[in-house]
Every structure is written in structure tokens, then in C-alpha cells.
Design an enzyme around this catalytic site. Structure first.
Site: not given
Length: 288
Positions: A93, A184
Site C-alpha cells: 500500500d 488508527e
């Protein structure tokens, strides 16, 4: 009546003061303490990436900034995981932080393991679009990577505005991965319950638009503590950089096992992922 006074005698034992530890004993205790501290410190050092990830601090170093020791540890770890899953499908990614990527040079990791898919950051928060998204998306498709786009969720911003930002930026076609919600951080201005309401609103709006259930990305501890129970109906992409972890858990769709991958065509480090399941079947059934 005569009363006799009994004379009672006491055998008083002298209480000896405790003897001070000998110098030899002190030295032994000192060495033992240093040994325990070294073991704990070594473990903390090796697990620092996972700990930092849980606390919300991902490293920002390039591969050139790693010490030779760290680079060697990372390379051994990466090869071990890849070779353990040699029949699996691997991907990576990226975002604007990787700079200008030479997509036509990307092929394999460790000159052996082919990279088949990529997740590209599209948006962040309610109004941020990744500077490299359009180019990365176009070039990745031109070089035959199976693509997915992800949104970096900011807990203290409006969830609907964030969903709208992603929707107006990303067009998905058959064979692309479902949209990804990257969560996150913990909120600073709201409760965890309010955060979950916001996440659910983002997921519902994005699912309604694309007609496919989104994937949720997070660190393992965050997933376990805040997401696993209430969002169990969503596929999960989990980050865990534990050096001793050999394979993803059964409930994970994908496992991000390192942020220190070296890939030809990309400057610096990159996250590497292993798909946990029947990749062909999954891709063929998404975004009909």
C-alpha cells in the site's frame, strides 16, 4: 492464707541485628537485575514497531535511514513471512509519502515473491485528497495491479463529510477491492461510543453508494479493543508487526506484516500485505 509470690524468670533471647548482604551477594543481585532489564529492553526494542503502531506513531523513516542491523532484521522477517505463505497472494500500500513511484519497475519482493495488488490512499478527513492518488491509481491499473482505495479517517471530523470526500474522489469498477476505512487514532473531543457511531455512519453511506461492504483497516490492538465485537460483520485488514507472528488470524481478510518492505521502483520503505483466503473468488465477487 499465705500468698506466695512466684518469682518468674525470663530467658530473654538476644535479637541479633540482620546481617548486611555481603558484597558478593550485592554483585550477584546487580548482575541479575541488569540481565532482566536487558531481556525486557531487547523485547521492547524488537516489538517497538507494533507498540508505536498501537500508540498511533508509525515510523516515517526511509529504508536508507535504517541502521544495518535494523535493515537485516527487517529483511529476514519479511523473507520468513513471504516464504511461509508462498502460495498466498501479496500486495502493498502506498500514499503520497512514497513520492513518485516507477510503477513499471515494480514486480517482486526479494526477487521471488510477486506483488499482485495495491491499496492507494485516496482521501483523509473531510476535505483532504492525497496528492498522488490520481496518478498512482492510473499507473497501478496500467501496470495490471488489482487496486483498492482507502480513506484515512480523522476521528474528530464529521463522518458524513469524510464519506462524501471519499465518494466524490474514488470511482470503483468490477474487480477493484471494496473501499477501505483506515482507522488508527482515538478521538480527542468525543467518546469512544461517539466514535463508533461516526464510523458506522461512514461505513453505511459508503456501502450504500458502492453497493459493497467496505473493509476496515486498523492495528491489531485497536481492532481487539474497539472494533472486533461491534463491527464483526465487516472484513478486516489488520496491521501487526510482531516479529514472532507467523500468520494472520482466521478472522482477518488481510494482514499487513511490515512497514519496512523494499520494493523496486519505490524510494524508501513500503507496507507489505498478505491476503488471507481465496483471492480470486473474493475479487470476482466484489463491485458487481
Amino acid at each position: 492464707m499465705a500468698i506466695r509470690k512466684a518469682a518468674t524468670s525470663y530467658n530473654k533471647k538476644k535479637i541479633k541485628p540482620k546481617s548486611k548482604p555481603s558484597i558478593f551477594r550485592k554483585i550477584i543481585l546487580w548482575f541479575f537485575s541488569m540481565f532482566i532489564i536487558a531481556i525486557v529492553g531487547s523485547g521492547a526494542y524488537h516489538f517497538r514497531d507494533g507498540l508505536l503502531y498501537y500508540l498511533g506513531f508509525k515510523t516515517n523513516k526511509s529504508s536508507n535511514e535504517l541502521s544495518q542491523k535494523d535493515r537485516k532484521i527487517a529483511d529476514v522477517r519479511i523473507y520468513e513471512v513471504l516464504s511461509t505463505h508462498e502460495n498466498s497472494v501479496f500486495g502493498f500500500d502506498v500514499s503520497e509519502y512514497q513520492g513518485r513511484i516507477k510503477w513499471d519497475e515494480i514486480g517482486k519482493v526479494e526477487d521471488t515473491f510477486e506483488l499482485s495488488f495495491v491499496f492507494i490512499r485516496a482521501t483523509a478527513g473531510g476535505n483532504r485528497v492525497d496528492k498522488k492518488f490520481k496518478r498512482n491509481w492510473r499507473e497501478a491499473k496500467n501496470n495490471n495491479f488489482i487496486c483498492g482505495a482507502y480513506h484515512y479517517y480523522r476521528p474528530n471530523e464529521n463522518s458524513i463529510a469524510q464519506a462524501d470526500n471519499f465518494i466524490k474522489t474514488v470511482t470503483l469498477n468490477k474487480g477493484d477491492f471494496p473501499p477501505v476505512l483506515d482507522i488508527e487514532k482515538l478521538p480527542k473531543t468525543q467518546s469512544i461510543d461517539s466514535l463508533k457511531v461516526g464510523l458506522r455512519r461512514w461505513l453505511n453511506k459508503v456501502e450504500k453508494h458502492y453497493k459493497v461492504k467496505p473493509i476496515i483497516y486498523s492495528g491489531e490492538s485497536y481492532y481487539t479493543d474497539f472494533l472486533k465485537d461491534e463491527f464483526s460483520d465487516y472484513p478486516f485488514w489488520i496491521a501487526n508487526y510482531n516479529l514472532w507472528k507467523k500468520k494472520p488470524e482466521k478472522g482477518w481478510l488481510m494482514w499487513q506484516f511490515t512497514e519496512k518492505g523494499k520494493v523496486e521502483g519505490i524510494n524508501g520503505m513500503v507496507d507489505l500485505n498478505v491476503f488471507n483466503g481465496n483471492f480470486v473468488k473474493f475479487i470476482s465477487n466484489v463491485n458487481p
